[in-house]
Design an enzyme around this catalytic site. Structure first.
Site, PDB file in Angstrom:
ATOM      1  N   ASP A 144       0.856  -1.176   0.000  1.00 33.80           N
ATOM      2  CA  ASP A 144       0.000   0.000   0.000  1.00 33.80           C
ATOM      3  C   ASP A 144       0.890   1.223   0.000  1.00 33.80           C
ATOM      4  O   ASP A 144       1.268   1.742   1.030  1.00 33.80           O
ATOM      5  CB  ASP A 144      -0.901  -0.030   1.241  1.00 33.80           C
ATOM      6  CG  ASP A 144      -1.969   1.040   1.209  1.00 33.80           C
ATOM      7  OD1 ASP A 144      -2.081   1.711   0.185  1.00 33.80           O
ATOM      8  OD2 ASP A 144      -2.672   1.194   2.205  1.00 33.80           O
ATOM      9  N   HIS A 217      -8.531  -0.575  -9.092  1.00 32.86           N
ATOM     10  CA  HIS A 217      -8.278   0.532  -8.167  1.00 32.86           C
ATOM     11  C   HIS A 217      -7.228   1.483  -8.738  1.00 32.86           C
ATOM     12  O   HIS A 217      -7.389   2.709  -8.652  1.00 32.86           O
ATOM     13  CB  HIS A 217      -7.809  -0.049  -6.834  1.00 32.86           C
ATOM     14  CG  HIS A 217      -7.668   0.968  -5.747  1.00 32.86           C
ATOM     15  ND1 HIS A 217      -8.727   1.670  -5.235  1.00 32.86           N
ATOM     16  CD2 HIS A 217      -6.558   1.396  -5.055  1.00 32.86           C
ATOM     17  CE1 HIS A 217      -8.305   2.487  -4.282  1.00 32.86           C
ATOM     18  NE2 HIS A 217      -6.998   2.340  -4.161  1.00 32.86           N
TER      19      HIS A 217
END
Length: 350
Positions: A144, A217
């Protein structure tokens, strides 16, 4: 000009506090603003190697109650999004504390010191304790962070400059608390997970555009302006979880000189781009909060402006932003140099 430490060294722990301020407690809050640097130094001096960092933001409603000044150009209540399948709610928040360090005890101590001053004057509406998870991964198992701006690109993306000179050196921050359905996510084959994110899971390599799904995403969080230049924001997301309640998720926190960039990303995700083409990750991750804050320069906090002088409610700016919330305050690439006091970047976005 001295800024708050929006761009910071990697942290292993973070504590996020969102609060509402009681009517009549504005002067107590003003005193805390003025003392925040001193409080942070006092705690940090005891553990100098922990790289303690605190960023404070305030919401549009509190700004109108505290200051007889025009709002910063991008400050407005978070605009809720109701898409065909997913929703991003707007939730209350007058104050944000974003506290980072290498260890949670230091984050806790600084937050406790601030809350001791605000107790009886502010109500915590969300408290989230975040932690670093292995090699910068979230609880979905993916790295992330990868596309955060680095070097000179970071302050250019984050700091308000000549487009709003009265508030230069500040920034905007949007926070959202996402809860994951890890059981449903874990039932997906790795290949399907990778298609939902747009990156390989093990190697963290972005898929080529020719094969990357348009509902991934990564694809929907890529925002390009009219000149073909990709707009960037700085994310400092953290995983969180409670084993007893089986509540697991990601605390999204994004800084930008123009909050419209983040708002465009969220419209892409929740409403779809094109309309209806929503972010696949939202089938497994649900937003439960959403708030926008202005994070002023330290000069503003250390010498906080005085209270409103006899202003009535009719004098306050409108309390809603246009639903479109189109970007309009882009950060120029030649943003003024400021004292960032940084030791590196936290990579915290897919």
């Amino acid at each position: 000009m001295v800024t708050q430490q929006f761009v910071a060294a990697p942290a292993r722990a973070a504590l996020f506090l969102v609060m509402t301020v009681n009517e009549g407690s504005e002067e107590v809050v003003r005193d805390v603003f003025a003392d925040l640097s001193s409080i942070t130094r006092s705690v940090s001096f005891r553990v100098p190697g922990d790289q303690l960092n605190c960023v404070l933001g305030l919401g549009a409603g509190l700004w109108d109650r505290m200051f007889d000044l025009p709002r910063p150009r991008g400050l407005h209540p978070f605009v809720p999004l109701d898409g065909p399948r997913h929703s991003a709610p707007s939730t209350p928040g007058d104050l944000l504390l974003h506290v980072r360090a290498h260890h949670m005890d230091v984050c806790f101590e600084l937050s406790r010191q601030v809350m001791d001053r605000l107790r009886g004057h502010a109500v915590v509406v969300d408290e989230t304790h975040g932690f670093k998870y292995f090699d910068e991964r979230d609880l979905l198992g993916f790295v992330d962070g990868t596309e955060n701006p680095e070097g000179d690109a970071a302050p250019a993306a984050v700091l308000i400059a000549d487009e709003d000179p009265d508030y230069a050196g500040g920034s905007y921050v949007i926070v959202q608390k996402y809860r994951h359905d890890l059981e449903a996510w874990g039932a997906l084959p790795v290949e399907e997970q990778e298609r939902a994110i747009g990156r390989s899971k093990l190697e963290d390599v972005e898929m080529p555009d020719a094969v990357k799904p348009i509902n991934s995403h990564v694809h929907l969080n890529t925002v390009v302006d009219a000149d073909g230049v990709q707009r960037q924001i700085l994310r400092d997301n953290m995983p969180f979880g409670e084993l007893g309640t089986a509540e697991f998720g990601t605390y999204f926190i994004g800084y930008a000189a123009d909050p419209g960039v983040i708002e465009q990303m969220l419209r892409n995700m929740f409403l779809g781009s094109p309309p209806g083409n929503t972010d696949r990750i939202l089938d497994f991750s649900t937003a439960h909060t959403g708030t926008l804050f202005f994070t002023p320069a330290l000069d503003f906090l250390d010498d906080v402006p005085g209270p409103r002088a006899g202003a009535s409610a009719d004098d306050a700016p409108a309390d809603t932003a246009p639903v479109a919330a189109a970007p309009g305050h882009s950060a120029p690439s030649d943003a003024k140099a400021t004292d960032l006091g940084i030791g590196g970047l936290r990579a915290a976005t897919h």
